[in-house]
Design a protein around this motif. Sequence first.
Motif, PDB file in Angstrom:
ATOM      1  N   LYS A 322     -13.921  23.100  25.071  1.00 58.10           N
ATOM      2  CA  LYS A 322     -13.347  24.299  24.470  1.00 58.10           C
ATOM      3  C   LYS A 322     -12.906  25.265  25.565  1.00 58.10           C
ATOM      4  O   LYS A 322     -13.707  25.660  26.405  1.00 58.10           O
ATOM      5  CB  LYS A 322     -14.386  24.964  23.564  1.00 58.10           C
ATOM      6  N   GLY A 445     -22.304  23.301  25.555  1.00 55.26           N
ATOM      7  CA  GLY A 445     -22.170  24.744  25.620  1.00 55.26           C
ATOM      8  C   GLY A 445     -22.332  25.302  27.010  1.00 55.26           C
ATOM      9  O   GLY A 445     -22.591  26.504  27.185  1.00 55.26           O
ATOM     10  N   ASP A 541     -20.001  37.003  28.493  1.00 53.43           N
ATOM     11  CA  ASP A 541     -20.381  37.324  27.120  1.00 53.43           C
ATOM     12  C   ASP A 541     -19.470  36.642  26.114  1.00 53.43           C
ATOM     13  O   ASP A 541     -19.925  36.160  25.069  1.00 53.43           O
ATOM     14  CB  ASP A 541     -20.349  38.849  26.912  1.00 53.43           C
ATOM     15  N   GLU A 542     -18.178  36.613  26.417  1.00 49.32           N
ATOM     16  CA  GLU A 542     -17.245  35.951  25.503  1.00 49.32           C
ATOM     17  C   GLU A 542     -17.541  34.447  25.431  1.00 49.32           C
ATOM     18  O   GLU A 542     -17.465  33.835  24.354  1.00 49.32           O
ATOM     19  CB  GLU A 542     -15.806  36.202  25.956  1.00 49.32           C
ATOM     20  N   ARG A 545     -20.682  33.882  23.338  1.00 44.81           N
ATOM     21  CA  ARG A 545     -20.377  33.970  21.906  1.00 44.81           C
ATOM     22  C   ARG A 545     -19.715  32.664  21.431  1.00 44.81           C
ATOM     23  O   ARG A 545     -20.051  32.132  20.358  1.00 44.81           O
ATOM     24  CB  ARG A 545     -19.463  35.163  21.644  1.00 44.81           C
ATOM     25  N   ALA A 546     -18.767  32.146  22.250  1.00 40.20           N
ATOM     26  CA  ALA A 546     -18.096  30.898  21.864  1.00 40.20           C
ATOM     27  C   ALA A 546     -19.078  29.732  21.834  1.00 40.20           C
ATOM     28  O   ALA A 546     -18.916  28.791  21.037  1.00 40.20           O
ATOM     29  CB  ALA A 546     -16.958  30.603  22.839  1.00 40.20           C
ATOM     30  N   ALA A 547     -20.103  29.792  22.692  1.00 40.18           N
ATOM     31  CA  ALA A 547     -21.105  28.720  22.730  1.00 40.18           C
ATOM     32  C   ALA A 547     -22.228  28.957  21.730  1.00 40.18           C
ATOM     33  O   ALA A 547     -23.179  28.164  21.669  1.00 40.18           O
ATOM     34  CB  ALA A 547     -21.691  28.614  24.133  1.00 40.18           C
ATOM     35  N   LYS A 548     -22.114  30.062  20.958  1.00 37.01           N
ATOM     36  CA  LYS A 548     -23.142  30.456  19.993  1.00 37.01           C
ATOM     37  C   LYS A 548     -24.515  30.573  20.666  1.00 37.01           C
ATOM     38  O   LYS A 548     -25.541  30.086  20.159  1.00 37.01           O
ATOM     39  CB  LYS A 548     -23.193  29.468  18.833  1.00 37.01           C
ATOM     40  N   ALA A 549     -24.500  31.203  21.840  1.00 29.64           N
ATOM     41  CA  ALA A 549     -25.724  31.360  22.627  1.00 29.64           C
ATOM     42  C   ALA A 549     -26.019  32.836  22.843  1.00 29.64           C
ATOM     43  O   ALA A 549     -25.104  33.680  22.855  1.00 29.64           O
ATOM     44  CB  ALA A 549     -25.574  30.659  23.980  1.00 29.64           C
ATOM     45  N   ASP A 550     -27.281  33.170  23.004  1.00 30.95           N
ATOM     46  CA  ASP A 550     -27.663  34.532  23.374  1.00 30.95           C
ATOM     47  C   ASP A 550     -27.109  34.832  24.772  1.00 30.95           C
ATOM     48  O   ASP A 550     -27.190  33.987  25.676  1.00 30.95           O
ATOM     49  CB  ASP A 550     -29.187  34.650  23.384  1.00 30.95           C
ATOM     50  N   ASP A 717     -20.351  44.577  21.095  1.00 28.81           N
ATOM     51  CA  ASP A 717     -21.438  44.291  20.158  1.00 28.81           C
ATOM     52  C   ASP A 717     -21.508  45.336  19.050  1.00 28.81           C
ATOM     53  O   ASP A 717     -21.810  45.024  17.897  1.00 28.81           O
ATOM     54  CB  ASP A 717     -22.763  44.251  20.928  1.00 28.81           C
TER      55      ASP A 717
END
Length: 737
Positions: A322, A445, A541-542, A545-550, A717
């Motif tokens: 991705k 990820g 951070d972006e 978010r794309a990796a659905k990770a904290d 956020d």
Amino acid sequence: MSGAPARPSRRRFLQSGGALTVWFALPLRALAAPEGDLPGSLGKAPWLDAWIRVGADNRVTVFTGKAELGQGIKTALLQVAAHELRLDPGRMMLVTADTALTPDEGYTAGSHSMQDSGTALRHAAAQVRQLLYERAAARLKAAPATLVLSNGVFRTQDGRRVSFAELVAGSDQHVRASAALPPAPPLAPGTPRYAGVTLPRIDIPAKVTGGRAYVHDLRLPAMVHARVVRPPSANARLLGVDTSQVARMTGVLEIVRDGRFLAVIADEEWRAVKAATALARATRWEVPAALPAGRSPADIVRSLPNEPQTVLDRGTPGAGGKQLRATYTRPFQLHASIGPSCAVAQLDQGRYTVWTHSQGVFPLRKALAELLGAPEGALHCIHMEGSGCYGHNGADDVAADAALLARAFPGVPVRVQWMREEEHGWEPYGPAMVVDVQATLDARGLIADWHYEVWSQSHNTRPGKAGNLLAATHLARPFAPPPPKPIPQPEGSGDRNAVPYYTLPSARVVHRFQPQGVFRTSAVRSLGAYCNVFAIESFMDELARAAKADPVAFRLRHLADQRAIDCVRTAAAKFGWEAYQRKPGRGRGFAFARYKNLAAYCAIALEVEVALDTGFVRIVRADAAVDCGEIVSPDGVRNQIEGGIIQSCSWTLLEQVRFNDKEVVSRDWGGYPILRFNQAPEQVAVHLLDRPGQPFLGTGEASQGPAAAAIANAVADACGQRVRDLPLDRARMRKLA
């Protein structure tokens, strides 16, 4: 006093101070040639008496080529020497940045003071202590290990004693430094610690009691005052000036004109201000429409010629997964020093003395010598603090103004004080920058591929040559600015911190250096690191978010350096990252960087409150974790990190240079607002990770980049929308509503 005395030799100066500063060099065997490279700045000044000297009254004078800029370095360096010599700092005097007295340590910049000067002083003081131990043992006929050292006195177990001063009396030979750091003897019972503890700042009392704290406060006998009349813009052409009425004004002593350099000298400051205002009205200029008004910083930067330089090329690009792309920008920004630049200069009997808040008195002396056509030995530059700095502001330029006017009006000190509109209009700006970044996330990820390009003008046009001084470019026979060059990695300039500190299998970083640009640009605190860390940490951070990770967990998955991991975990834990409860209009943000990838580690977690209807962003609280190696002054480190966060809040939320097609219009605080108390963080907590025995790591510029990115991440956020262009001011934020 009709003029300053001729510059004394270093030895005569120290003798002239009587008991306080009698010159010496230790009367001991010369040390063998240094073993390996000398640490810190010792390589530039390898003699111990260049750093440490004992007076006849047993007081010690410490010398450093670094300057106090408000960062508390005077106190920290004294603490270093005091700790090694086991001497109360109250019995010590520090001399800073004086071309007649101190080592040449170049510029006070890049968070190098502790790394360079602190390290040199630690080694010099420790070696002086070791030599004194040997001398005391011989004098007292006792084994060195049996001696107790306290406050400049060695004592034997049976009560005999000898002082530092007695051990060096009558000596006059140099002792060369060694690369080795002698082991420190244990502290005697009851001996206080001087390093690793917070001591009162020695530069603060005068600042809070109205004393002579800054060069702005300097008043010398028979001193006169001057003001310079600047062109409306850099490209303005002088058509004519009528000096007749100004010459007849009360108190006017001299009108100086040399090409486009116009100035007036008067017997009082207010008279100089009034005369300069009248002279400006009597001056006619042609001002071309040469500025790119109405264009975005990105458009301006991309339109400039660039010289691409690959600073990192690792692995094989083209991994599948991705892909994300983003562009981040920073506008032109000011130092916006609270006190406009000031200098005093005097020409007496062929010698110049210049009192200046330049961050590099030795490079300034070289530039002034070229400007004045004088030998360097005819110039004595003495550092005094300026009220506002951290970067290449107008300090060197106003010193050039003062030196030129001292030449035109010799025999008395000439004081030049810039006006607010001069400071904002003519200081070297922080460059506008553009960052393009692209990354690929693999199926797990993780970042599999990274491509990063940063576009920037020069961050390094400090003097060393006359052409780097503003007035020199306005003379009838102008000095051309030397072609700017980027600072090479690993320090970097526009590409400072452009190389991610994360573990990435494939990464390419390109610095598109731009030697010419719209404005004169140079170093603002942290150089390109502010924009690069803002871009990298916003993009992290972006990607998270794309990796659905904290965001914190995502960073930890890409870090290999345990000290970096400790820093990130500490900031998150102290903030309460895991337990954070969202409230309407509020959000949290996180960012990490190691300054220059070789100095202090800094991680910041913070909370913001965003009101999109007004565009107002307020920082609620911030927690910073910092690892800067061994800590000498805990409060000094906290002050630097807190100050960097506050300054970064101002840059990130408010600051940008504005201009029309002819000139800069951000000439006052209305046109260039800075952070006010209602936008400052309610609470800032700095958590220190002390590393005793580890090298000093620069701290002063560690927090600016992480603070900017943490703010941007918290804003995203809070409102669910990403802002990639600085500043996040009210006008930009209202567009998100």
